[in-house]
Scaffold this motif. Structure first.
Motif, PDB file in Angstrom:
ATOM      1  N   ASN A 280      12.111   6.892  -8.912  1.00  0.00           N
ATOM      2  CA  ASN A 280      12.206   6.293  -7.571  1.00  0.00           C
ATOM      3  C   ASN A 280      12.014   4.777  -7.564  1.00  0.00           C
ATOM      4  OD1 ASN A 280      12.636   8.815  -6.461  1.00  0.00           O
ATOM      5  ND2 ASN A 280      10.488   9.140  -5.969  1.00  0.00           N
ATOM      6  N   ASN A 281      11.503   4.219  -8.647  1.00  0.00           N
ATOM      7  CA  ASN A 281      11.217   2.788  -8.739  1.00  0.00           C
ATOM      8  C   ASN A 281      11.755   2.238 -10.062  1.00  0.00           C
ATOM      9  OD1 ASN A 281       9.255   2.434  -6.310  1.00  0.00           O
ATOM     10  ND2 ASN A 281       8.522   4.247  -7.395  1.00  0.00           N
TER      11      ASN A 281
ATOM     12  N   ALA B 267      10.338  -1.133 -11.309  1.00  0.00           N
ATOM     13  CA  ALA B 267       8.891  -1.348 -11.155  1.00  0.00           C
ATOM     14  C   ALA B 267       8.325  -2.071 -12.374  1.00  0.00           C
ATOM     15  CB  ALA B 267       8.185  -0.005 -10.983  1.00  0.00           C
TER      16      ALA B 267
ATOM     17  N   LYS C  88       8.789  -5.015  -7.483  1.00  0.00           N
ATOM     18  CA  LYS C  88       9.978  -4.174  -7.493  1.00  0.00           C
ATOM     19  C   LYS C  88      10.919  -4.675  -6.401  1.00  0.00           C
ATOM     20  CE  LYS C  88       8.719  -0.492  -4.273  1.00  0.00           C
ATOM     21  NZ  LYS C  88       8.698   0.951  -4.097  1.00  0.00           N
ATOM     22  N   THR C  89      12.067  -4.019  -6.286  1.00  0.00           N
ATOM     23  CA  THR C  89      13.002  -4.301  -5.202  1.00  0.00           C
ATOM     24  C   THR C  89      12.795  -3.227  -4.140  1.00  0.00           C
ATOM     25  OG1 THR C  89      14.565  -5.219  -6.781  1.00  0.00           O
ATOM     26  CG2 THR C  89      15.439  -4.599  -4.610  1.00  0.00           C
ATOM     27  N   LYS C  90      12.671  -3.672  -2.902  1.00  0.00           N
ATOM     28  CA  LYS C  90      12.495  -2.742  -1.787  1.00  0.00           C
ATOM     29  C   LYS C  90      13.464  -3.164  -0.681  1.00  0.00           C
ATOM     30  CE  LYS C  90       8.815  -0.768   1.040  1.00  0.00           C
ATOM     31  NZ  LYS C  90       7.378  -0.756   1.283  1.00  0.00           N
ATOM     32  N   ASP C  91      14.275  -2.231  -0.247  1.00  0.00           N
ATOM     33  CA  ASP C  91      15.283  -2.522   0.776  1.00  0.00           C
ATOM     34  C   ASP C  91      16.177  -3.683   0.358  1.00  0.00           C
ATOM     35  OD1 ASP C  91      14.201  -0.477   2.397  1.00  0.00           O
ATOM     36  OD2 ASP C  91      12.746  -1.878   3.258  1.00  0.00           O
TER      37      ASP C  91
ATOM     38  N   TRP D 185      10.006  -7.548  -3.715  1.00  0.00           N
ATOM     39  CA  TRP D 185       8.807  -7.089  -3.021  1.00  0.00           C
ATOM     40  C   TRP D 185       7.657  -7.072  -4.015  1.00  0.00           C
ATOM     41  CZ3 TRP D 185       5.628  -2.832  -3.750  1.00  0.00           C
ATOM     42  CH2 TRP D 185       4.805  -2.464  -2.678  1.00  0.00           C
TER      43      TRP D 185
END
Length: 126
Positions: free
Chosen positions: A69-70, A73, A95-98, A102
Protein backbone atom coordinates in the motif's frame (compact mmCIF):
# COMPACT_ATOMS: atom_id res chain seq x y z
CA UNK A 1 31.12 -3.77 32.95
CA UNK A 2 31.71 -0.74 30.70
CA UNK A 3 33.02 -3.03 27.92
CA UNK A 4 29.96 -5.29 28.27
CA UNK A 5 27.63 -2.28 28.00
CA UNK A 6 29.47 -0.99 24.91
CA UNK A 7 29.28 -4.43 23.34
CA UNK A 8 25.54 -4.67 24.08
CA UNK A 9 24.97 -1.19 22.67
CA UNK A 10 26.95 -2.03 19.52
CA UNK A 11 24.86 -5.17 18.99
CA UNK A 12 21.65 -3.23 19.64
CA UNK A 13 22.56 -0.52 17.15
CA UNK A 14 23.58 -3.09 14.53
CA UNK A 15 20.26 -4.95 14.91
CA UNK A 16 18.20 -1.76 14.55
CA UNK A 17 20.23 -0.57 11.57
CA UNK A 18 19.81 -3.99 9.91
CA UNK A 19 16.04 -3.75 10.48
CA UNK A 20 15.83 -0.16 9.15
CA UNK A 21 17.87 -0.95 6.04
CA UNK A 22 15.67 -3.97 5.24
CA UNK A 23 12.58 -1.85 5.84
CA UNK A 24 13.70 0.86 3.43
CA UNK A 25 14.35 -1.83 0.79
CA UNK A 26 10.78 -3.09 1.39
CA UNK A 27 12.27 -6.56 1.90
CA UNK A 28 9.74 -8.38 4.08
CA UNK A 29 11.91 -11.49 4.43
CA UNK A 30 14.90 -9.43 5.60
CA UNK A 31 12.70 -7.39 7.97
CA UNK A 32 11.37 -10.58 9.52
CA UNK A 33 14.86 -12.10 9.70
CA UNK A 34 15.83 -9.01 11.70
CA UNK A 35 12.99 -9.66 14.21
CA UNK A 36 12.48 -12.38 16.82
CA UNK A 37 9.82 -15.06 16.27
CA UNK A 38 7.82 -13.62 19.20
CA UNK A 39 8.27 -9.99 18.14
CA UNK A 40 5.91 -7.21 19.14
CA UNK A 41 5.05 -4.30 16.88
CA UNK A 42 2.84 -1.44 17.99
CA UNK A 43 1.62 0.64 15.06
CA UNK A 44 0.52 4.27 15.26
CA UNK A 45 -3.02 3.65 13.93
CA UNK A 46 -5.77 3.90 14.87
CA UNK A 47 -5.33 6.86 17.20
CA UNK A 48 -4.81 7.24 20.07
CA UNK A 49 -3.12 3.92 20.94
CA UNK A 50 -2.45 2.16 17.66
CA UNK A 51 -2.61 -1.57 17.04
CA UNK A 52 -0.47 -4.16 18.85
CA UNK A 53 0.70 -7.08 16.73
CA UNK A 54 2.34 -10.07 18.39
CA UNK A 55 4.39 -12.78 16.73
CA UNK A 56 6.07 -13.18 13.37
CA UNK A 57 2.90 -14.27 11.54
CA UNK A 58 0.92 -11.13 12.47
CA UNK A 59 3.86 -8.79 11.98
CA UNK A 60 4.79 -10.29 8.59
CA UNK A 61 1.19 -9.91 7.36
CA UNK A 62 1.24 -6.26 8.43
CA UNK A 63 4.55 -5.45 6.69
CA UNK A 64 3.47 -7.23 3.51
CA UNK A 65 0.29 -5.14 3.31
CA UNK A 66 2.11 -1.95 4.35
CA UNK A 67 4.73 -2.22 1.59
CA UNK A 68 2.07 -3.04 -1.00
CA UNK A 69 0.00 0.00 0.00
CA UNK A 70 3.01 2.33 0.39
CA UNK A 71 5.39 1.50 -2.48
CA UNK A 72 7.59 4.56 -1.96
CA UNK A 73 7.62 4.55 1.86
CA UNK A 74 10.97 5.59 3.31
CA UNK A 75 12.06 6.24 6.89
CA UNK A 76 14.90 8.70 7.35
CA UNK A 77 16.58 8.41 10.75
CA UNK A 78 17.17 11.88 12.18
CA UNK A 79 18.76 10.73 15.42
CA UNK A 80 19.47 7.44 17.20
CA UNK A 81 19.93 6.92 20.94
CA UNK A 82 21.16 3.57 22.29
CA UNK A 83 21.20 2.39 25.90
CA UNK A 84 21.88 -1.29 26.55
CA UNK A 85 19.32 -3.40 24.69
CA UNK A 86 17.09 -0.38 23.96
CA UNK A 87 17.24 2.00 21.02
CA UNK A 88 15.20 5.07 20.16
CA UNK A 89 15.10 6.33 16.60
CA UNK A 90 13.69 9.76 15.79
CA UNK A 91 12.58 9.68 12.17
CA UNK A 92 10.80 11.29 9.24
CA UNK A 93 8.52 8.97 7.26
CA UNK A 94 8.20 10.07 3.65
CA UNK A 95 5.91 8.88 0.89
CA UNK A 96 3.56 10.12 -1.81
CA UNK A 97 -0.01 10.71 -0.69
CA UNK A 98 -2.73 11.83 -3.09
CA UNK A 99 -0.06 12.41 -5.73
CA UNK A 100 1.95 14.81 -3.56
CA UNK A 101 5.03 14.46 -1.35
CA UNK A 102 3.97 13.80 2.24
CA UNK A 103 5.82 13.26 5.52
CA UNK A 104 5.23 12.46 9.17
CA UNK A 105 7.64 12.74 12.08
CA UNK A 106 7.87 10.26 14.91
CA UNK A 107 9.88 7.98 17.15
CA UNK A 108 10.38 4.23 17.35
CA UNK A 109 11.38 2.58 20.61
CA UNK A 110 13.13 -0.74 19.99
CA UNK A 111 14.10 -3.57 22.29
CA UNK A 112 16.72 -5.98 20.98
CA UNK A 113 17.24 -9.56 22.12
CA UNK A 114 19.96 -11.89 20.84
CA UNK A 115 20.81 -9.56 17.97
CA UNK A 116 17.22 -9.21 16.71
CA UNK A 117 14.42 -6.71 17.19
CA UNK A 118 12.04 -8.07 19.82
CA UNK A 119 9.88 -4.93 20.12
CA UNK A 120 9.21 -1.97 17.85
CA UNK A 121 6.87 0.58 19.43
CA UNK A 122 5.98 3.49 17.13
CA UNK A 123 4.84 6.99 18.13
CA UNK A 124 4.05 10.01 15.92
CA UNK A 125 3.62 13.76 16.25
CA UNK A 126 0.12 15.11 15.88
Amino acid sequence: MVTETKSTESLTLAAVERFNEAFNRHDVDAVMNAMTHDCIFENTNPQPDGTRLVGAVEVRAYWTKFFTNNPDAFFEAEDIFVGGDRCTVRWIYRKTKDGKPWHLRGVDVFKVRNGKVAEKLAYVKG
